[in-house]
Design a protein around this motif. Structure first.
Motif, PDB file in Angstrom:
ATOM      1  N   THR A  27       0.840  -1.193   0.000  1.00  0.00           N
ATOM      2  CA  THR A  27       0.000   0.000   0.000  1.00  0.00           C
ATOM      3  C   THR A  27       0.875   1.243   0.000  1.00  0.00           C
ATOM      4  OG1 THR A  27      -1.702   1.198   1.250  1.00  0.00           O
ATOM      5  CG2 THR A  27      -0.125  -0.071   2.525  1.00  0.00           C
ATOM      6  N   GLY A  28       0.267   2.373  -0.327  1.00  0.00           N
ATOM      7  CA  GLY A  28       0.998   3.630  -0.307  1.00  0.00           C
ATOM      8  C   GLY A  28       0.702   4.482   0.907  1.00  0.00           C
ATOM      9  N   VAL A  29      -0.108   3.965   1.835  1.00  0.00           N
ATOM     10  CA  VAL A  29      -0.434   4.723   3.036  1.00  0.00           C
ATOM     11  C   VAL A  29       0.479   4.286   4.170  1.00  0.00           C
ATOM     12  CG1 VAL A  29      -2.828   4.987   2.313  1.00  0.00           C
ATOM     13  CG2 VAL A  29      -2.190   3.072   3.781  1.00  0.00           C
ATOM     14  N   VAL A  30       0.447   5.038   5.257  1.00  0.00           N
ATOM     15  CA  VAL A  30       1.289   4.743   6.416  1.00  0.00           C
ATOM     16  C   VAL A  30       0.410   4.146   7.505  1.00  0.00           C
ATOM     17  CG1 VAL A  30       2.920   5.653   8.095  1.00  0.00           C
ATOM     18  CG2 VAL A  30       2.822   6.632   5.799  1.00  0.00           C
ATOM     19  N   GLY A  31       0.386   2.830   7.572  1.00  0.00           N
ATOM     20  CA  GLY A  31      -0.346   2.135   8.615  1.00  0.00           C
ATOM     21  C   GLY A  31       0.607   1.582   9.649  1.00  0.00           C
ATOM     22  N   ALA A  32       0.092   0.652  10.463  1.00  0.00           N
ATOM     23  CA  ALA A  32       0.909   0.093  11.534  1.00  0.00           C
ATOM     24  C   ALA A  32       2.113  -0.660  10.980  1.00  0.00           C
ATOM     25  CB  ALA A  32       0.052  -0.826  12.406  1.00  0.00           C
TER      26      ALA A  32
ATOM     27  N   VAL B 280       9.566  -0.030  -3.604  1.00  0.00           N
ATOM     28  CA  VAL B 280       8.594  -0.169  -4.692  1.00  0.00           C
ATOM     29  C   VAL B 280       7.209  -0.153  -4.066  1.00  0.00           C
ATOM     30  CG1 VAL B 280       7.717  -1.653  -6.527  1.00  0.00           C
ATOM     31  CG2 VAL B 280      10.188  -1.485  -6.139  1.00  0.00           C
ATOM     32  N   LEU B 281       6.336   0.762  -4.518  1.00  0.00           N
ATOM     33  CA  LEU B 281       5.005   0.940  -3.951  1.00  0.00           C
ATOM     34  C   LEU B 281       3.953   0.780  -5.040  1.00  0.00           C
ATOM     35  CD1 LEU B 281       7.091   3.309  -2.746  1.00  0.00           C
ATOM     36  CD2 LEU B 281       5.123   3.778  -1.311  1.00  0.00           C
ATOM     37  N   PRO B 282       2.751   0.320  -4.682  1.00  0.00           N
ATOM     38  CA  PRO B 282       1.696   0.177  -5.691  1.00  0.00           C
ATOM     39  C   PRO B 282       0.981   1.488  -6.007  1.00  0.00           C
ATOM     40  CG  PRO B 282       0.889  -0.584  -3.569  1.00  0.00           C
ATOM     41  CD  PRO B 282       2.336  -0.232  -3.378  1.00  0.00           C
ATOM     42  N   THR B 283       1.059   2.443  -5.089  1.00  0.00           N
ATOM     43  CA  THR B 283       0.395   3.730  -5.310  1.00  0.00           C
ATOM     44  C   THR B 283       1.240   4.843  -4.725  1.00  0.00           C
ATOM     45  OG1 THR B 283      -0.840   3.524  -3.236  1.00  0.00           O
ATOM     46  CG2 THR B 283      -1.937   2.755  -5.239  1.00  0.00           C
ATOM     47  N   ASP B 284       1.055   6.024  -5.273  1.00  0.00           N
ATOM     48  CA  ASP B 284       1.666   7.205  -4.674  1.00  0.00           C
ATOM     49  C   ASP B 284       0.875   7.571  -3.427  1.00  0.00           C
ATOM     50  OD1 ASP B 284       3.411   9.264  -4.377  1.00  0.00           O
ATOM     51  OD2 ASP B 284       3.130  10.058  -6.403  1.00  0.00           O
ATOM     52  N   GLY B 285       1.519   8.238  -2.487  1.00  0.00           N
ATOM     53  CA  GLY B 285       0.804   8.599  -1.282  1.00  0.00           C
ATOM     54  C   GLY B 285       1.732   8.942  -0.149  1.00  0.00           C
ATOM     55  N   PRO B 286       1.215   8.971   1.070  1.00  0.00           N
ATOM     56  CA  PRO B 286       2.021   9.390   2.224  1.00  0.00           C
ATOM     57  C   PRO B 286       3.264   8.533   2.447  1.00  0.00           C
ATOM     58  CG  PRO B 286      -0.306   9.347   2.800  1.00  0.00           C
ATOM     59  CD  PRO B 286      -0.201   8.731   1.444  1.00  0.00           C
ATOM     60  N   LEU B 287       3.184   7.239   2.134  1.00  0.00           N
ATOM     61  CA  LEU B 287       4.344   6.381   2.371  1.00  0.00           C
ATOM     62  C   LEU B 287       5.507   6.769   1.465  1.00  0.00           C
ATOM     63  CD1 LEU B 287       5.621   4.034   3.847  1.00  0.00           C
ATOM     64  CD2 LEU B 287       4.588   2.476   2.177  1.00  0.00           C
ATOM     65  N   ARG B 288       5.198   7.121   0.238  1.00  0.00           N
ATOM     66  CA  ARG B 288       6.282   7.556  -0.646  1.00  0.00           C
ATOM     67  C   ARG B 288       6.914   8.843  -0.120  1.00  0.00           C
ATOM     68  NH1 ARG B 288       6.292   8.902  -7.186  1.00  0.00           N
ATOM     69  NH2 ARG B 288       8.515   8.463  -7.455  1.00  0.00           N
TER      70      ARG B 288
END
Length: 707
Positions: A13-18, A38-46
């Motif tokens: 995922t591209g979000v920041v979870g636990a 390598v991420l599947p989507t752009d977002g906060p994790l990137r």
């Protein structure tokens, strides 16, 4: 410091979870890893990766089989373009894409198990495709079904968690409304359709739970952008708009769990029955570390064991059953203590290690999976280098000249053991000792290599003993690599290094291709290489060291009762077997390389393999001896089969081509064209010599047993 370990991280995922917070915190706490993501989507994790200077690549992944296949093919190409030392798949969703890609691309792979998602057959598949598993809770180690699973728990905070009132004030600052006498129910998860947050909201509408407030902490999931709006609407429809708050996840969420009176972990698909499983492990583990009760739909073996009253509790409730969840909240609020909540209490366990220790454990798990134990470390412990000689005078000068510059730590030493040489070997070694006090010479009567090794070990002064043989040329960093491997947080007691085979002449070049492992094939094994070497050998293995490049602890040598002096050869393999049987651990350090010169003639090479086979026969190791027996059967059956007609001849030809495929591939890859025609001949010489030696060794073993 030795070279950093190059790691490609794949996230689901591209979000920041636990799970992502767990990973980011550990990456922040170690300098051993050079990471790309390598991420599947752009977002906060990137954004988090970019902030840390970590290169990241976004590859959109759909839910269809075709989309997943396209992503896997892209990842294979990406890994082949610049192969990392190891790939880390952060969660089962990432592993289902990354593990096949890494296997096909020839990259070692480790995946992280955060929860019980997809427990069952999927675990067996991932265990077959990956080289290691990191589990974030003890129960997950067993559930992973991986023989190399390692526990790297959610770390304890490097500071004491804030007092509940301070943590509550921090949550209020981020939009959570808390009255003085209210009880706080907290759930930390991506707001996706199967996260179970709607069950928690529905439960709060039950009579008698008006003191409870729900705080939903977690980012919206890009795959379900309407889910948060649906949950807000549900709270409004139930008249709970003033008792349910939503706020984005904070990086220090683990510390703020102390504010809660209970934590809810409620995925409706804990075993992967739905389209998008939800991670649960890190939140539950962090909550229990603060003594906060956890109400979960995920069965936990810890919930079957109890300790004293008043301790943290795990209450398991059925998924999608708000009434059952409400009943658990009633028990918590009515009796005022987690032990009375009606669930079972986890058994007493030691407090989780702190962040630096957990980061070290993760780095070690990745390094060992990459067959590069010690990568990114600098060892500081003194080492005793032991080497044995018998009538090899010139080799003494060459080897000591290479080893002495590698003694860089106070207390390092070289112990030269002379096995009753009749030439000037002992005199040459003594001359070196006279010039450098770090060299010590031990003269023994001629008694064979195992007894000579034991005599040398009894004379060393340090706890770690490194070995190499005459005829070997250690790389300039050979000892530093072994020393670094022993600096791991949980060091192995047996360190297996690597060697490269030098060749002079066409037949020797062919034998190098046929008979010995190749370091690069171990670090980056292709699919066929994995299958071939598992069945037929010719790969470096931590449990089968060679005296050309290895190290072990004095304690392991004592537990194994030393090297077996009843063997004339294969004493290093027998020693490794005894070390492992004593409960000690082995690790592969393919970066600790030496060059080794083959025997100068084919006849002497055949004699060497005969002795190897003899050692296998005396040792009676099922795996090694089984391969020798299989070869013997093949050589006996093949001549008979070729006379039984075209079909049998075709079968024999196919089997022969399969058997020769690895050395032929090596020859083609290295452009050793002149060696290609000689490969079948040297293969036969090697196999027949080993087979004859194995038969002799078995005979000697049976004689020993009768006496």
């Amino acid at each position: 410091m030795t070279d950093q370990l190059r790691v490609t991280v794949v996230t689901p995922t591209g979000v920041v979870g636990a799970a992502e917070t767990w990973l980011l915190s550990l990456l922040d706490a170690t300098d051993r890893l050079a990471v790309e993501a390598v991420l599947p989507t752009d977002g906060p994790l990137r954004d988090e990766f970019t902030h840390r200077g970590i290169p990241s690549f976004v590859r959109a992944t759909g839910d269809s089989v075709a989309a997943l296949g396209t992503t896997t093919l892209w990842l294979i190409r990406h890994l082949r373009a610049n192969p990392p030392d190891v790939l880390l798949a952060n969660g089962v969703g990432a592993a289902l894409i990354a593990a096949p890609a890494a296997w096909l691309a020839g990259v070692r792979c480790v995946w992280v198990k955060h929860d019980h998602t997809f427990d069952g057959p999927v675990m067996a598949l991932l265990a077959a495709l990956t080289d290691g598993c990191v589990a974030t809770a003890p129960a997950l180690v067993h559930a992973s079904k991986h023989p190399e699973a390692t526990l790297v728990p959610c770390p304890a905070s490097d500071r004491a968690g804030p007092a509940p009132e301070i943590a509550r004030a921090e949550l209020v600052r981020h939009g959570v409304r808390l009255g003085k006498d209210e009880l706080l129910l907290l759930t930390a998860a991506h707001t996706v359709s199967n996260s179970g947050v709607d069950d928690a909201i529905t439960a709060l509408a039950e009579p008698g739970l008006s003191r409870w407030r729900l705080a939903v902490i977690g980012p919206p999931d890009p795959a379900g952008p309407d889910e948060r709006r649906r949950l807000v609407a549900l709270a409004n429809n139930l008249g709970l708009a003033d008792r349910v708050d939503f706020t984005s996840r904070r990086s220090d969420m683990g510390c703020l769990l102390s504010a809660a009176d209970a934590v809810a972990v409620l995925p409706r698909t804990p075993h992967g029955d739905g389209p998008k499983p939800v991670g649960t492990g890190p939140v539950a583990s962090a909550a229990m570390a603060f003594g906060v009760p956890v109400i979960t739909t995920v069965p936990d073996p810890a919930a079957d064991r109890t300790r004293g009253p008043g301790e943290p509790v795990v209450v398991t409730v059925p998924p999608a059953e708000p009434a059952e969840f409400a009943a658990a909240l009633h028990r918590l609020s009515a009796h005022g203590g987690p032990a009375a909540a009606g669930g079972a209490v986890p058994s007493a366990t030691a407090a989780p290690p702190g962040l630096p220790s957990c980061a070290d454990l993760l780095a070690q798990a990745l390094a060992e999976a990459a067959r590069l134990s010690g990568a990114g470390l600098t060892g500081t412990a003194p080492v005793s280098v032991m080497t044995c000689f018998w009538n090899e005078g010139e080799a003494v000068d060459r080897l000591l000249e290479l080893l002495l510059p590698q003694l860089t730590v106070d207390g390092d030493e070289i112990v030269v053991v002379d096995d009753g040489s009749t030439d000037d070997t002992a005199d040459r070694a003594t001359a070196w000792a006279a010039r450098d006090s770090r060299v010590r010479v031990l003269r023994c009567p001629h008694q064979g290599l195992p007894a000579t090794r034991n005599a040398g070990v009894r004379a060393v002064r340090n706890s770690l003993i490194a070995c190499t043989d005459a005829g070997c040329v250690p790389a300039p960093d050979w000892l530093a690599r072994l020393r670094a491997a022993w600096a791991e947080p949980l060091p192995a007691d047996l360190l297996t290094g690597a060697y490269r085979v030098s060749s002079d002449g066409v037949s020797a070049e062919a034998m190098a291709l046929v008979g010995y492992p190749v370091p690069e094939e171990v670090r980056h094994p292709g699919p066929w290489t994995r299958v071939y070497t598992r069945l037929l050998g010719r790969a470096f293995d931590a449990s089968t060291p060679s005296g050309r490049s290895m190290a072990f602890t004095l304690a392991a040598w004592q537990d194994a009762d030393g090297f077996s002096e009843r063997l004339k050869t294969a004493e290093d393999l027998a020693f490794a077997r005894d070390v492992l049987a004593a409960g000690r651990r082995a690790a592969l350090v393919t970066s600790a390389e030496v060059d080794w010169a083959q025997r100068p003639t084919m006849r002497r090479t055949a004699v060497m393999y005969y002795r190897y086979g003899q050692g296998n026969g005396q040792l009676a190791d099922g795996r090694l001896l089984g391969r020798d027996i299989l070869r013997a059967v093949a050589y006996l059956v093949a001549p008979v089969a070729v006379r039984r007609g075209p079909g049998a001849r075709a079968l024999v030809a196919a089997a022969a081509l399969t058997y020769l495929s690895l050395p032929v591939a090596r020859a083609v890859r290295g452009r050793h064209w002149s060696a290609l025609p000689v490969i079948p001949l040297v293969t036969a010489v090697r196999d027949l010599a080993k087979t004859a030696g194995a038969v002799h060794g078995l005979t000697l073993r049976m004689k020993d047993r009768r006496h």
